[in-house]
Design a protein around this motif. Sequence first.
Motif, PDB file in Angstrom:
ATOM      1  N   ASN A 115      92.420 -79.797  22.613  1.00  0.00           N
ATOM      2  CA  ASN A 115      92.648 -79.070  23.857  1.00  0.00           C
ATOM      3  C   ASN A 115      91.381 -78.327  24.237  1.00  0.00           C
ATOM      4  OD1 ASN A 115      93.560 -77.712  26.077  1.00  0.00           O
ATOM      5  ND2 ASN A 115      95.325 -76.780  25.073  1.00  0.00           N
ATOM      6  N   LEU A 116      90.470 -79.044  24.915  1.00  0.00           N
ATOM      7  CA  LEU A 116      89.207 -78.430  25.318  1.00  0.00           C
ATOM      8  C   LEU A 116      89.365 -77.546  26.543  1.00  0.00           C
ATOM      9  CD1 LEU A 116      86.695 -81.365  24.728  1.00  0.00           C
ATOM     10  CD2 LEU A 116      87.191 -79.412  23.257  1.00  0.00           C
ATOM     11  N   SER A 117      90.576 -77.482  27.101  1.00  0.00           N
ATOM     12  CA  SER A 117      90.832 -76.536  28.187  1.00  0.00           C
ATOM     13  C   SER A 117      91.016 -75.126  27.654  1.00  0.00           C
ATOM     14  CB  SER A 117      92.087 -76.957  28.971  1.00  0.00           C
ATOM     15  OG  SER A 117      91.901 -78.212  29.574  1.00  0.00           O
ATOM     16  N   GLN A 118      91.264 -75.005  26.353  1.00  0.00           N
ATOM     17  CA  GLN A 118      91.452 -73.697  25.730  1.00  0.00           C
ATOM     18  C   GLN A 118      90.415 -73.413  24.643  1.00  0.00           C
ATOM     19  OE1 GLN A 118      95.482 -73.379  24.320  1.00  0.00           O
ATOM     20  NE2 GLN A 118      96.379 -73.579  26.370  1.00  0.00           N
ATOM     21  N   ASN A 119      89.854 -74.475  24.076  1.00  0.00           N
ATOM     22  CA  ASN A 119      88.862 -74.316  23.017  1.00  0.00           C
ATOM     23  C   ASN A 119      87.497 -74.773  23.524  1.00  0.00           C
ATOM     24  OD1 ASN A 119      90.966 -73.580  21.197  1.00  0.00           O
ATOM     25  ND2 ASN A 119      91.409 -75.758  20.888  1.00  0.00           N
ATOM     26  N   GLY A 120      86.462 -74.086  23.115  1.00  0.00           N
ATOM     27  CA  GLY A 120      85.123 -74.446  23.542  1.00  0.00           C
ATOM     28  C   GLY A 120      84.622 -75.712  22.854  1.00  0.00           C
ATOM     29  N   LEU A 121      83.442 -76.130  23.285  1.00  0.00           N
ATOM     30  CA  LEU A 121      82.791 -77.316  22.719  1.00  0.00           C
ATOM     31  C   LEU A 121      81.572 -76.849  21.945  1.00  0.00           C
ATOM     32  CD1 LEU A 121      82.901 -80.461  22.745  1.00  0.00           C
ATOM     33  CD2 LEU A 121      81.395 -80.383  24.727  1.00  0.00           C
ATOM     34  N   PHE A 122      81.466 -77.278  20.675  1.00  0.00           N
ATOM     35  CA  PHE A 122      80.397 -76.789  19.805  1.00  0.00           C
ATOM     36  C   PHE A 122      79.626 -77.976  19.203  1.00  0.00           C
ATOM     37  CE2 PHE A 122      83.907 -73.805  19.825  1.00  0.00           C
ATOM     38  CZ  PHE A 122      83.287 -72.589  20.075  1.00  0.00           C
ATOM     39  N   ILE A 123      78.308 -77.837  19.159  1.00  0.00           N
ATOM     40  CA  ILE A 123      77.439 -78.860  18.581  1.00  0.00           C
ATOM     41  C   ILE A 123      76.655 -78.229  17.443  1.00  0.00           C
ATOM     42  CG2 ILE A 123      75.507 -80.420  19.004  1.00  0.00           C
ATOM     43  CD1 ILE A 123      76.343 -80.575  21.904  1.00  0.00           C
ATOM     44  N   GLU A 124      76.666 -78.870  16.277  1.00  0.00           N
ATOM     45  CA  GLU A 124      75.954 -78.338  15.120  1.00  0.00           C
ATOM     46  C   GLU A 124      75.074 -79.411  14.481  1.00  0.00           C
ATOM     47  OE1 GLU A 124      78.482 -76.476  12.257  1.00  0.00           O
ATOM     48  OE2 GLU A 124      79.496 -75.189  13.730  1.00  0.00           O
ATOM     49  N   ASP A 125      73.786 -79.115  14.412  1.00  0.00           N
ATOM     50  CA  ASP A 125      72.800 -79.980  13.738  1.00  0.00           C
ATOM     51  C   ASP A 125      72.905 -81.444  14.184  1.00  0.00           C
ATOM     52  OD1 ASP A 125      71.784 -77.826  12.299  1.00  0.00           O
ATOM     53  OD2 ASP A 125      73.272 -78.070  10.701  1.00  0.00           O
ATOM     54  N   LEU A 126      73.068 -81.663  15.471  1.00  0.00           N
ATOM     55  CA  LEU A 126      73.292 -83.012  15.995  1.00  0.00           C
ATOM     56  C   LEU A 126      71.988 -83.803  16.058  1.00  0.00           C
ATOM     57  CD1 LEU A 126      75.511 -84.845  17.381  1.00  0.00           C
ATOM     58  CD2 LEU A 126      74.513 -84.084  19.538  1.00  0.00           C
ATOM     59  N   CYS A 127      72.030 -85.015  15.528  1.00  0.00           N
ATOM     60  CA  CYS A 127      70.912 -85.959  15.625  1.00  0.00           C
ATOM     61  C   CYS A 127      71.438 -87.273  16.186  1.00  0.00           C
ATOM     62  CB  CYS A 127      70.276 -86.212  14.263  1.00  0.00           C
ATOM     63  SG  CYS A 127      69.529 -84.754  13.504  1.00  0.00           S
ATOM     64  N   ALA A 128      70.600 -87.960  16.938  1.00  0.00           N
ATOM     65  CA  ALA A 128      70.996 -89.254  17.494  1.00  0.00           C
ATOM     66  C   ALA A 128      69.762 -90.116  17.705  1.00  0.00           C
ATOM     67  CB  ALA A 128      71.757 -89.081  18.811  1.00  0.00           C
ATOM     68  N   GLN A 142      76.686 -92.861  19.526  1.00  0.00           N
ATOM     69  CA  GLN A 142      77.193 -92.170  18.335  1.00  0.00           C
ATOM     70  C   GLN A 142      76.069 -91.391  17.662  1.00  0.00           C
ATOM     71  OE1 GLN A 142      78.983 -94.743  15.442  1.00  0.00           O
ATOM     72  NE2 GLN A 142      80.236 -93.111  14.575  1.00  0.00           N
ATOM     73  N   SER A 143      76.378 -90.172  17.256  1.00  0.00           N
ATOM     74  CA  SER A 143      75.387 -89.356  16.567  1.00  0.00           C
ATOM     75  C   SER A 143      75.112 -89.921  15.181  1.00  0.00           C
ATOM     76  CB  SER A 143      75.885 -87.909  16.460  1.00  0.00           C
ATOM     77  OG  SER A 143      77.102 -87.864  15.735  1.00  0.00           O
ATOM     78  N   SER A 144      73.896 -89.682  14.699  1.00  0.00           N
ATOM     79  CA  SER A 144      73.534 -90.149  13.362  1.00  0.00           C
ATOM     80  C   SER A 144      73.676 -89.051  12.316  1.00  0.00           C
ATOM     81  CB  SER A 144      72.100 -90.677  13.369  1.00  0.00           C
ATOM     82  OG  SER A 144      71.196 -89.677  13.836  1.00  0.00           O
ATOM     83  N   ALA A 145      73.805 -87.801  12.780  1.00  0.00           N
ATOM     84  CA  ALA A 145      73.999 -86.668  11.859  1.00  0.00           C
ATOM     85  C   ALA A 145      74.555 -85.506  12.657  1.00  0.00           C
ATOM     86  CB  ALA A 145      72.683 -86.284  11.181  1.00  0.00           C
ATOM     87  N   GLY A 146      75.111 -84.522  11.947  1.00  0.00           N
ATOM     88  CA  GLY A 146      75.674 -83.367  12.601  1.00  0.00           C
ATOM     89  C   GLY A 146      77.073 -83.643  13.114  1.00  0.00           C
ATOM     90  N   ILE A 147      77.679 -82.616  13.714  1.00  0.00           N
ATOM     91  CA  ILE A 147      79.057 -82.768  14.210  1.00  0.00           C
ATOM     92  C   ILE A 147      79.192 -82.121  15.586  1.00  0.00           C
ATOM     93  CG2 ILE A 147      80.083 -82.810  11.909  1.00  0.00           C
ATOM     94  CD1 ILE A 147      80.916 -79.897  12.335  1.00  0.00           C
ATOM     95  N   ILE A 148      80.192 -82.624  16.321  1.00  0.00           N
ATOM     96  CA  ILE A 148      80.647 -82.010  17.567  1.00  0.00           C
ATOM     97  C   ILE A 148      82.108 -81.635  17.336  1.00  0.00           C
ATOM     98  CG2 ILE A 148      80.998 -82.329  20.044  1.00  0.00           C
ATOM     99  CD1 ILE A 148      78.878 -84.518  19.962  1.00  0.00           C
ATOM    100  N   HIS A 149      82.476 -80.379  17.597  1.00  0.00           N
ATOM    101  CA  HIS A 149      83.847 -79.957  17.292  1.00  0.00           C
ATOM    102  C   HIS A 149      84.338 -78.964  18.330  1.00  0.00           C
ATOM    103  CE1 HIS A 149      82.631 -75.974  15.674  1.00  0.00           C
ATOM    104  NE2 HIS A 149      81.522 -76.624  15.306  1.00  0.00           N
ATOM    105  N   ASP A 150      85.622 -78.631  18.252  1.00  0.00           N
ATOM    106  CA  ASP A 150      86.237 -77.682  19.185  1.00  0.00           C
ATOM    107  C   ASP A 150      86.556 -76.353  18.514  1.00  0.00           C
ATOM    108  OD1 ASP A 150      88.277 -78.501  17.539  1.00  0.00           O
ATOM    109  OD2 ASP A 150      89.763 -78.711  19.148  1.00  0.00           O
ATOM    110  N   GLY A 151      85.917 -76.118  17.379  1.00  0.00           N
ATOM    111  CA  GLY A 151      86.197 -74.913  16.620  1.00  0.00           C
ATOM    112  C   GLY A 151      87.255 -75.114  15.563  1.00  0.00           C
TER     113      GLY A 151
END
Length: 580
Positions: free
Chosen positions: A322-335, A379-388
């Motif tokens: 539910n990204l309408s209530q949770n933010g979008l977070f990127i951590e150590d993303l590589c591509a 697709q990313s090669s490292a790191g994660i994208i998450h909603d918290g």
Amino acid sequence: MRRLFGILSATTVMVVALRIFAAAATAGLVILLGQGFDLFYRGESPDTRWYIGVAGELLALALSTFLVPVVIAHDSQQLTAYHRSKLLKHYLSIGPLAVRRAGEGELVHSAMDLVERSVKFRSSFLGPASAAVATPVLILVFIALFIDPLSAILLLIPTALVPVIVLGFQKRYGGSAGEYRRAQGILSATFLDALRSLNMLKLNGGSSWMGETIGSATERVRQQVMKLLARNQLILLVIDSSFAVLLLASSAALAWWRTSSGAMSPGLGFALIILSYLMLAPVNYVGSFFYIGMTGRAAEKKLAEIQDIPMHPSMANPLTVNLSQNGLFIEDLCASYNNADLALNKINLQFPVGSRTAIVGPSGSGKSTLIRVLQGQLQSSAGIIHDGRQAMGPATLKANTAVVEQQATLFGVSLAANLRLGAPNATDEQLRAVISQVRMDSWLADQPLGLDQPLGEGGARLSGGQAQRLALARALLAQRPVLLLDEPTSALDVHSEADIRQSLRELGSSTTIITVTHRLGLLADFDYVVVMDQGRVIQSGPREQLVNQDGYLKGALNDLSQRTAQLQASGLRALGEGKA
């Protein structure tokens, strides 16, 4: 498209059965005519059963002959639609980046020419050719049962030579079909490049060069076609001069010998010669085998290679978030595009719910690459994208993002069909509402067909601003929590840009907007700014903070101010924007 016996479809088996049935009816008719000739030769008249038999064989022959092309045409239509739909679904599943790597021209060629060749091989050739191969065996059985067993055994010897000759030529010339397919694929790709680049070629005087390139590719195709035809004619000459002459001469000699010795009647001797001619059915398909058959098999081999291109992870089942209530977070993303050089390197960002973020930076800094990752297309090669709470893969990102690209993609169908691509169940009222939202309601009122108005191929009946606003309307109609914009106003006039900007300002607070832009004049519409360079984030934070902080953004804005002042000093109206 169910297959029987490993390679033959149910329809192909039906075609084989009908052709064999027709061959049996023809053989039966020839034997009956031979028996009738004997009766007339002896001065006797055929009885009623003879006439009924002849009528029955004629009826069976006519019925099977009529049904074969009907079945083939129906099967060809179904197979063509099935394979092209299957290819399109596969292209969608592997994703646009994989499509570009495989070669768009080659894939278009596959969906059109290779599918046609494969279908022609499966529907129009394989069934009749299989029946033709079985026909000599069937004729020999009829000769053994109704004419002379010894003649059938002797005629088996030349008949057995055909498969040996065909297989030998196939092994010798099998590679020529692959060479032709590759040349045809290069020509399709070259022509597609020419169509895409017509404007650039005209402006840069490259028309002659492209014409020579297409001519060279066409010449390679012509050479491969001539090689195929030359080998085809050589095969026909060898087969005709060996098998056909040998078989007909053998049957004529057998008919004379067995008739002279009293082992068979003159009428049956005549029938033996006619039936031996029917045994030439495989020869009639030898030429087709080396053109339709071999090119068809080469096409199927290439189609199988395309189907082996792995499915992109974005086609997996998305997670429920539910990204309408949770933010979008990127951590150590590589591509990376090539699994070597990093296009994105250790990206760490946050996009709060309802935030408006502009991504700026010089060309090649990784802005569009980041958007592709957030779209779920790369697709990313490292790191994660998450909603918290949980990590999100390409499929989940794709299901939660709506995209407006720099060049609006529209199709030559109706306005409603174009808008419903992202929301198939949208009502007409919802379509009108979103059109009003992008300030095109007055334009819609002028269209004689309303929502059913065709847009022309690629939206040819629209201006650039209208096309871009409809692309935005389509993205808004999808009602996804994250809206990704890749240079959506770079090629628009001032009024069209103002309309799009106002539409974005009016979006609800639950929609997170992430925009790639070069235009510094647009930054006033955004709460946050991300500055990228060489695949890294070099600055990020609230807009008001970054414009007063030493770094890339402040320097670019100062440069914009200086250029604007110079223009004003020269008596020209300030442009009010610049490029990052």
